[in-house]
Scaffold this motif. Structure first.
Motif, PDB file in Angstrom:
ATOM      1  N   GLN A 183       0.823  -1.210   0.000  1.00 11.89           N
ATOM      2  CA  GLN A 183       0.000   0.000   0.000  1.00 11.89           C
ATOM      3  C   GLN A 183       0.857   1.260   0.000  1.00 11.89           C
ATOM      4  N   ARG A 184       2.178   1.086   0.111  1.00 12.97           N
ATOM      5  CA  ARG A 184       3.051   2.257   0.095  1.00 12.97           C
ATOM      6  C   ARG A 184       3.463   2.625  -1.317  1.00 12.97           C
ATOM      7  N   THR A 185       3.012   1.844  -2.301  1.00 14.91           N
ATOM      8  CA  THR A 185       3.392   2.146  -3.673  1.00 14.91           C
ATOM      9  C   THR A 185       2.198   2.670  -4.465  1.00 14.91           C
ATOM     10  N   LEU A 186       2.390   3.809  -5.107  1.00 15.45           N
ATOM     11  CA  LEU A 186       1.333   4.407  -5.917  1.00 15.45           C
ATOM     12  C   LEU A 186       1.843   4.569  -7.340  1.00 15.45           C
ATOM     13  N   ALA A 187       0.930   4.470  -8.285  1.00 16.44           N
ATOM     14  CA  ALA A 187       1.326   4.636  -9.681  1.00 16.44           C
ATOM     15  C   ALA A 187       0.745   5.921 -10.248  1.00 16.44           C
ATOM     16  N   VAL A 188       1.527   6.598 -11.077  1.00 10.55           N
ATOM     17  CA  VAL A 188       1.053   7.804 -11.760  1.00 10.55           C
ATOM     18  C   VAL A 188       1.249   7.600 -13.265  1.00 10.55           C
ATOM     19  N   ILE A 189       0.147   7.623 -13.982  1.00  9.11           N
ATOM     20  CA  ILE A 189       0.190   7.411 -15.436  1.00  9.11           C
ATOM     21  C   ILE A 189      -0.087   8.741 -16.134  1.00  9.11           C
ATOM     22  N   GLY A 190       0.921   9.289 -16.776  1.00  7.67           N
ATOM     23  CA  GLY A 190       0.779  10.612 -17.406  1.00  7.67           C
ATOM     24  C   GLY A 190       1.348  11.663 -16.473  1.00  7.67           C
ATOM     25  N   THR A 191       2.459  12.308 -16.905  1.00  2.87           N
ATOM     26  CA  THR A 191       3.157  13.216 -15.992  1.00  2.87           C
ATOM     27  C   THR A 191       3.250  14.627 -16.561  1.00  2.87           C
ATOM     28  N   GLY A 192       2.098  15.196 -16.894  1.00  7.08           N
ATOM     29  CA  GLY A 192       2.038  16.620 -17.247  1.00  7.08           C
ATOM     30  C   GLY A 192       1.936  17.436 -15.962  1.00  7.08           C
ATOM     31  N   VAL A 193       1.345  18.626 -16.061  1.00  5.40           N
ATOM     32  CA  VAL A 193       1.211  19.514 -14.895  1.00  5.40           C
ATOM     33  C   VAL A 193       0.469  18.801 -13.750  1.00  5.40           C
ATOM     34  N   ILE A 194      -0.609  18.111 -14.081  1.00  2.00           N
ATOM     35  CA  ILE A 194      -1.413  17.450 -13.041  1.00  2.00           C
ATOM     36  C   ILE A 194      -0.699  16.208 -12.488  1.00  2.00           C
ATOM     37  N   GLY A 195      -0.175  15.378 -13.383  1.00  4.43           N
ATOM     38  CA  GLY A 195       0.537  14.175 -12.947  1.00  4.43           C
ATOM     39  C   GLY A 195       1.706  14.516 -12.027  1.00  4.43           C
ATOM     40  N   ILE A 229      -3.795   3.919  -8.386  1.00  4.06           N
ATOM     41  CA  ILE A 229      -3.252   4.274  -9.698  1.00  4.06           C
ATOM     42  C   ILE A 229      -3.943   5.552 -10.148  1.00  4.06           C
ATOM     43  N   GLN A 230      -3.149   6.597 -10.340  1.00  2.87           N
ATOM     44  CA  GLN A 230      -3.735   7.880 -10.709  1.00  2.87           C
ATOM     45  C   GLN A 230      -3.474   8.133 -12.180  1.00  2.87           C
ATOM     46  N   GLU A 231      -4.539   8.227 -12.958  1.00  2.00           N
ATOM     47  CA  GLU A 231      -4.413   8.413 -14.415  1.00  2.00           C
ATOM     48  C   GLU A 231      -4.592   9.884 -14.776  1.00  2.00           C
ATOM     49  N   ASN A 232      -3.632  10.441 -15.532  1.00  2.00           N
ATOM     50  CA  ASN A 232      -3.645  11.869 -15.890  1.00  2.00           C
ATOM     51  C   ASN A 232      -3.226  12.086 -17.329  1.00  2.00           C
ATOM     52  N   VAL A 233      -3.727  11.278 -18.234  1.00  2.00           N
ATOM     53  CA  VAL A 233      -3.350  11.480 -19.638  1.00  2.00           C
ATOM     54  C   VAL A 233      -4.235  12.581 -20.213  1.00  2.00           C
ATOM     55  N   PRO A 234      -3.877  13.117 -21.397  1.00  2.00           N
ATOM     56  CA  PRO A 234      -4.659  14.240 -21.944  1.00  2.00           C
ATOM     57  C   PRO A 234      -6.168  13.961 -22.008  1.00  2.00           C
ATOM     58  N   GLU A 235      -6.929  15.032 -21.903  1.00  2.00           N
ATOM     59  CA  GLU A 235      -8.389  14.965 -21.764  1.00  2.00           C
ATOM     60  C   GLU A 235      -9.074  14.607 -23.084  1.00  2.00           C
ATOM     61  N   ARG A 236      -8.824  13.393 -23.570  1.00  2.13           N
ATOM     62  CA  ARG A 236      -9.531  12.916 -24.763  1.00  2.13           C
ATOM     63  C   ARG A 236     -10.132  11.565 -24.420  1.00  2.13           C
ATOM     64  N   GLU A 237     -11.425  11.468 -24.634  1.00  2.00           N
ATOM     65  CA  GLU A 237     -12.160  10.290 -24.170  1.00  2.00           C
ATOM     66  C   GLU A 237     -11.573   8.978 -24.698  1.00  2.00           C
ATOM     67  N   ASP A 238     -11.264   8.942 -26.012  1.00  2.00           N
ATOM     68  CA  ASP A 238     -10.754   7.695 -26.595  1.00  2.00           C
ATOM     69  C   ASP A 238      -9.420   7.307 -25.972  1.00  2.00           C
ATOM     70  N   LEU A 239      -8.542   8.317 -25.788  1.00  2.00           N
ATOM     71  CA  LEU A 239      -7.228   8.046 -25.212  1.00  2.00           C
ATOM     72  C   LEU A 239      -7.360   7.571 -23.760  1.00  2.00           C
ATOM     73  N   LYS A 240      -8.168   8.271 -22.991  1.00  2.00           N
ATOM     74  CA  LYS A 240      -8.337   7.895 -21.575  1.00  2.00           C
ATOM     75  C   LYS A 240      -8.862   6.468 -21.472  1.00  2.00           C
ATOM     76  N   LYS A 241      -9.855   6.136 -22.282  1.00  2.00           N
ATOM     77  CA  LYS A 241     -10.439   4.792 -22.209  1.00  2.00           C
ATOM     78  C   LYS A 241      -9.415   3.722 -22.580  1.00  2.00           C
ATOM     79  N   LYS A 242      -8.616   4.012 -23.579  1.00  2.00           N
ATOM     80  CA  LYS A 242      -7.603   3.048 -24.021  1.00  2.00           C
ATOM     81  C   LYS A 242      -6.575   2.820 -22.895  1.00  2.00           C
ATOM     82  N   VAL A 243      -6.121   3.911 -22.286  1.00  2.00           N
ATOM     83  CA  VAL A 243      -5.128   3.798 -21.216  1.00  2.00           C
ATOM     84  C   VAL A 243      -5.725   3.085 -19.999  1.00  2.00           C
ATOM     85  N   LEU A 244      -6.971   3.409 -19.683  1.00  2.00           N
ATOM     86  CA  LEU A 244      -7.608   2.769 -18.524  1.00  2.00           C
ATOM     87  C   LEU A 244      -7.808   1.270 -18.753  1.00  2.00           C
TER      88      LEU A 244
END
Lengths: 322, 322
Positions: free
Chosen positions: A6-18, A86-101
């Motif tokens: 539980q001490r490990t977290l994942a961040v997917i997408g490292t822009g300003v928010i990530g 797991i925190q997902e922060n890829v660009p705000e495009r529905e198709d891309l987000k769904k694919k990554v998720l």
């Protein structure tokens, strides 16, 4: 899942928010595994964490927190397989987000929480093709993510209540204020409000009424000061004098019909009036309007004292070396 | 008008806004003459000034400032005849405001400044029937008027430039930040923005998406903190990473088309884009986005530290005696 996992977290997408999430996670003592396919992403993250760390030290680091407890990996699989959240922060495009998720879904521990930072998309849409939709939740933060406490949590049709409960617990544990949104809509709650103000601001600039700088001044020196402590409803509750929101709606309700803003107002029905008045009164509890005014004024005096060094013209002065 | 006559200000209408002006004027060392036909008005004003005085002492009183340098009189004529600035704050009804302003116009010194606190009506409308329209200006403050620095100054078709210049000087001298609005519209600038957010908030409550308390939380713990230092344009300038507003508009511009909020967005033409980008870049001057981020973060950390004692749940704790 073991406690230490539980001490490990994942961040997917490292822009300003990530990067904001990474900073917050590290400062709260977690190990972070990150993935971003962009060239130079790792270097930018280190730069960002470095810059933000001084704020985190000021806020106070968790025991064992360290800037270097972050690892960049080459695949989503590697990033998520041992992660508790797991925190997902890829660009705000529905198709891309769904694919990554979907890719995250394939490799994540079934007990993990998958939080999407989407500012607009509904969780039910995001979880459509997942094998384990029950662990997907929208967890929408605000920039700078490492400092601002608000996170909107929104479950979709496939989200289990336990996921929401565990998410509340997790985000509170990293010094945030989770707002559980009961009904999913595009833009959730906060961005609906901000977007309304933003669109009106664009209209004012577009129509030549004010410059961007004047619009900013109109917020910073007035309503913006109040909004750090009190939202729009309680603010107007106090504008109504001792009778609060009830008086305010009687006095200013008719202005809803006026052509202020290009946003059409809802019909101010008796039902809506009651909802608003009762909401404010219950929120205020047994605190009188005048007592709340005292608190507000005490706060505002201290705030203005603080903010004077940071307002635009002090920046200009700083610039010209005065 | 002699210098000592400039020490007398008139306040017509002593509700929440009028009393805020009275407190600010007194704290800045002026004599105030007030008129309000309501039963008990004088007692309420004294009560209000009394309550607010502690804040004014905290802010710092001008030399000679005293709570008792206020006189209530029985007619508008008596109130305005020796006043340097006359501040009108009667209820927000066009016919009433115009009638009161005509009465003020009849008795005021031609060199006086007549400032109307109207939140929505255009100055050209208010000055239609005045003998000396050139001295009429909208001077719209924000509650609590004695503490918040913003005042919107709007001249009408009949207002002289010297009146605007003198008004800027006067309101600055009482510790305010005048925003001169170049083109008159209903609601001026700040209330347009606030009204857009307010209408969206009412929609959210009306549609059952969020309670009034949740809407308030969505502002207080997120955007509200930023808006005490930075308006919506600079905020988004910083959301765009190093490339600022230009990148932000490319990335989030398309979201303007989405059905977020019931406020229709303006077309994001190249011209509007340039206006917004250039506005932000000129406002930012030679300060880089990353330098501005440092300032913002430094401010936010201090702000959150300050505001924690004043946030809603600390109020609830205070209430239950914990």
């Amino acid at each position: 899942m073991h406690q230490n996992e539980q001490r490990t977290l994942a961040v997917i997408g490292t822009g300003v928010i990530g990067n904001g999430w990474i900073t917050r996670f590290l400062a709260n003592g977690y190990d972070v595994v990150a993935f971003d396919p962009a060239v130079g992403a790792e270097a930018r993250t280190h730069q960002n964490v470095e810059r933000a760390w001084i704020s985190m030290e000021e806020i106070g680091l968790a025991e064992g927190a360290a800037r270097n407890r972050i690892t960049f990996v080459r695949t989503i699989e590697e990033a998520v397989k041992d992660a508790y959240v797991i925190q997902e922060n890829v660009p705000e495009r529905e198709d891309l987000k769904k694919k990554v998720l979907e890719e995250i879904d394939l490799h994540a521990n079934p007990e993990a929480i998958i939080g999407s930072s989407t500012s607009g998309i509904k969780p039910s849409t995001l979880q459509e093709n997942l094998t384990h939709p029950e662990r997907l939740i929208v967890a929408h933060p605000f920039n700078p993510v490492n400092i601002l406490p608000l996170v909107e949590l929104v479950g979709g049709q496939g989200t289990e209540q336990t996921t929401i409960d565990r998410a509340v617990e997790f985000y509170e544990s990293i010094q945030m204020k989770p707002l559980v949104v009961q009904r999913e809509i595009e833009g959730h709650v906060a961005d609906r409000l901000m977007e309304a103000l933003w669109r009106e601001a664009l209209h004012l600039v577009n129509d030549g009424i004010a410059t961007t700088e004047e619009v900013d001044a109109a917020i910073v020196y007035g309503a913006g000061l109040r909004w750090a402590q009190m939202g729009p409803f309680l603010t107007f509750h106090l504008a109504g004098g001792e009778k609060g929101m009830r008086h305010m709606l009687e006095q200013f309700g008719p202005a809803l019909k006026l052509p202020w803003t290009k946003l059409e107002a809802p019909e101010l029905t008796d039902e809506l009036k009651e909802k608003v008045v009762e909401g404010c009164e219950s929120h205020a509890g047994d605190m009188s309007v005048s007592k709340m005014e005292d608190r507000r004024d005490e706060f505002l005096v201290k705030l203005i004292d603080l903010v004077e060094d940071y307002w635009p013209e002090s920046r200009s002065l700083a610039k010209s070396g005065q």
